[in-house]
Design an enzyme around this catalytic site. Structure first.
Site, short mmCIF file in Angstrom:
data_model
loop_
_atom_site.label_atom_id
_atom_site.label_comp_id
_atom_site.label_asym_id
_atom_site.label_seq_id
_atom_site.Cartn_x
_atom_site.Cartn_y
_atom_site.Cartn_z
N HIS A 1 -28.50 16.65 -28.29
CA HIS A 1 -27.99 17.52 -27.22
C HIS A 1 -29.16 17.98 -26.35
O HIS A 1 -30.09 18.58 -26.84
CB HIS A 1 -27.27 18.73 -27.82
CG HIS A 1 -25.88 18.39 -28.30
ND1 HIS A 1 -24.92 19.33 -28.52
CD2 HIS A 1 -25.31 17.19 -28.58
CE1 HIS A 1 -23.81 18.74 -28.93
NE2 HIS A 1 -24.02 17.44 -28.98
N TYR B 1 -21.57 28.59 -25.96
CA TYR B 1 -21.69 29.95 -26.48
C TYR B 1 -20.97 30.85 -25.47
O TYR B 1 -21.38 30.92 -24.31
CB TYR B 1 -23.15 30.38 -26.56
CG TYR B 1 -23.96 29.73 -27.67
CD1 TYR B 1 -24.47 28.45 -27.53
CD2 TYR B 1 -24.24 30.42 -28.85
CE1 TYR B 1 -25.23 27.86 -28.54
CE2 TYR B 1 -24.99 29.84 -29.86
CZ TYR B 1 -25.48 28.57 -29.70
OH TYR B 1 -26.24 27.99 -30.70
C1 DHB Z 1 -23.84 25.88 -35.29
C2 DHB Z 1 -24.20 27.03 -35.92
C3 DHB Z 1 -24.94 27.96 -35.23
O1 DHB Z 1 -25.33 29.08 -35.85
C4 DHB Z 1 -25.30 27.77 -33.92
O2 DHB Z 1 -25.99 28.74 -33.27
C5 DHB Z 1 -24.92 26.62 -33.30
C6 DHB Z 1 -24.19 25.67 -33.99
C7 DHB Z 1 -23.04 24.87 -36.03
O3 DHB Z 1 -22.72 25.11 -37.19
O4 DHB Z 1 -22.74 23.82 -35.46
#
Ligand code: DHB
Ligand code: FAD
Length: 401
Positions: free
Chosen positions: A75, A201
């Site tokens: 990513h 997010y």
């Molecule tokens: C995932 C978990 C996280 O804490 C994060 O910030 C981003 C992705 C995950 O489990 O994919």
């Protein structure tokens, strides 16, 4: 009671213990891993999923990067969504890097398969109960397996035994600093095609949500819920409705599918210091926990393991104890930086149930700042992706056989 001897006793077959054992074994340093749970249990435990660039390099350096390279999803950015907009943070452009989405339990499976194929000593369903003589040249670990008590003596003990392990309880000089957040994450895994190419997010006035994934057909999603939430109140229908309400926006649809796992993760920060007492060393969650918003927990565990492996290898082969002496201070510098970042991301994106208007306006200003200011976006990108593996780490390769 049987008594065993090895050079390094490692308590815990999580990411920290397995990577440490791997690097030591590659360098020809005997070690024994004791793991309280069964192999099946450890391999099925669903947790984190984002690997920083240095973690990917480390797993490649350890010779367990093949499947990660094939199946990991690279990513080159994330989306931040708030106040009606979705904003792309471009890691390639801002930090000349990327992260790889690959489940923690896949990392664990790869390490265990390789370890067992090499025949490196590993005992599952063996619970360490006591670390004795921690400040001596020969600390001893007592452990219980199938009702029998055993002991193992070694030059070094690495407590990689997570939050509920015995490691931190065995260090009498330990101080632990804690910050509890008033919320938790409800996490699900679902057989559903991710509705996004990169992680989203999302702040909303209903609370935070995160859209992540494990593959092109498996989605991983999280919802902010109040601390102490009862999972019983969350039917699958309610979970999907809430995810849609918090995440969907023009161009983003949450694809439903069958939910295969539901769990709660408390949001907590702890740092225990020092991470060494005599010849006993703490690594990973045994010494620190970060809230998951910055995706740092797994990465810190891997970095501690690398640091400790380097220090032990240098002490054994180069008779140089500087790495061991500096282990705690070195790791804690990185840990506090990760705490700072995880705290920043958490406060930037979560609904603060107790916030007054002043606090909410400050949060809005931070949200606008990361979108409007290239410097702020760059800082976020650099900290999310993390630094490249340092040259010292690559030096240990010369000891590999
Ligand atoms: C995932 C978990 C996280 O804490 C994060 O910030 C981003 C992705 C995950 O489990 O994919
Ligand atoms: P662990 O993975 O906890 O491994 C410790 C091992 O030690 C375990 O296998 C345990 O069984 C074993 N053990 C414990 N006590 C003993 C004993 N007495 N004797 C023998 N063995 C023992 N981080 C993120 O970045 N994003 C996330 O989304 C995320 N989600 C998480 C969800 C949950 C439920 C949890 C608990 C953590 C999550 N984390 C997340 C954090 C991340 O998974 C951890 O930071 C990572 O697992 C740390 O690895 P570790 O090897 O230090 O500890």
């Amino acid at each position: 009671m049987s008594n065993y001897h090895t050079r390094v006793t490692i308590i815990g077959a999580g990411p920290a213990g397995l990577v440490l054992g791997h690097l030591l074994s590659l360098a020809g340093i005997d070690n024994l891993i004791l793991e309280r749970r069964s192999r099946e249990y450890v391999e099925a435990r669903v947790r984190a999923g984002v690997l920083e660039r240095a973690s990917v390099s480390l797993l490649e350096l350890a010779g367990v990067g093949d499947r990660l390279r094939r199946e990991g999803l690279v990513h080159e950015g994330i989306y931040l969504q708030f106040n009606g907009g979705r904003h792309h943070i471009d890691f390639r452009e801002l930090a000349d890097g990327a992260v790889t989405v690959y489940g923690q339990q896949e990392v664990v499976k790869d390490l265990i398969a390789d370890r067992l194929a090499h025949g490196w000593p590993t005992v599952f369903e063996a619970e360490a109960t006591t670390i004795a003589d921690a400040d001596s040249l020969g600390p001893r670990v007592l452990f219980r397996q199938q009702g029998d008590e055993h002991s193992v003596t070694s030059a070094f003990v690495a407590a990689c035994d997570g939050t509920h392990g015995i490691g931190h309880r065995s260090i009498p000089t330990l101080t632990t600093y804690t910050l509890d957040y008033p919320y938790a994450w409800l996490g699900i895994l679902a057989r559903a095609r991710p509705g996004t190419d990169e992680l989203v997010y999302s702040y909303s006035d209903r609370g935070f949500a995160l859209y992540s994934m494990r593959s092109t057909s498996v989605s991983r999603l999280y919802l902010q819920v109040p601390a102490g939430e009862d999972l019983g109140g969350w039917s699958h229908d309610r979970i999907w409705a809430e995810l849609k309400a918090r995440l969907e926006s023009p161009g983003l649809v949450v694809n439903e599918g069958s939910i295969t796992e539901v769990g709660l993760t408390p949001m907590r920060s702890t740092v225990s210091t020092p991470m060494r007492f005599g010849n006993v060393f703490l690594a990973g969650d045994a010494a620190h926990i970060v809230p998951p918003t910055g995706a740092k927990g797994l990465n810190l565990a891997l970095q501690d393991a690398l640091e400790l492996a380097s220090a032990i290898i240098e002490s054994v082969y180069e008779h140089d104890a500087a790495g061991l002496e500096g282990y705690s201070e070195h790791c804690l510098g990185r840990v506090w930086r990760a705490q700072r970042f995880a705290n920043y991301m958490t406060r930037l994106l979560h609904l603060d149930y107790a916030a007054d208007e002043f606090a909410r306006q400050l949060q809005l200003a931070d949200q606008r700042g990361v979108v409007d200011s290239m410097a702020e976006a760059t800082s976020l990108a650099e900290r999310y992706v993390g630094p490249a593996l340092d040259a010292r780490s690559e030096r240990i390769v010369k000891w590999f056989r």
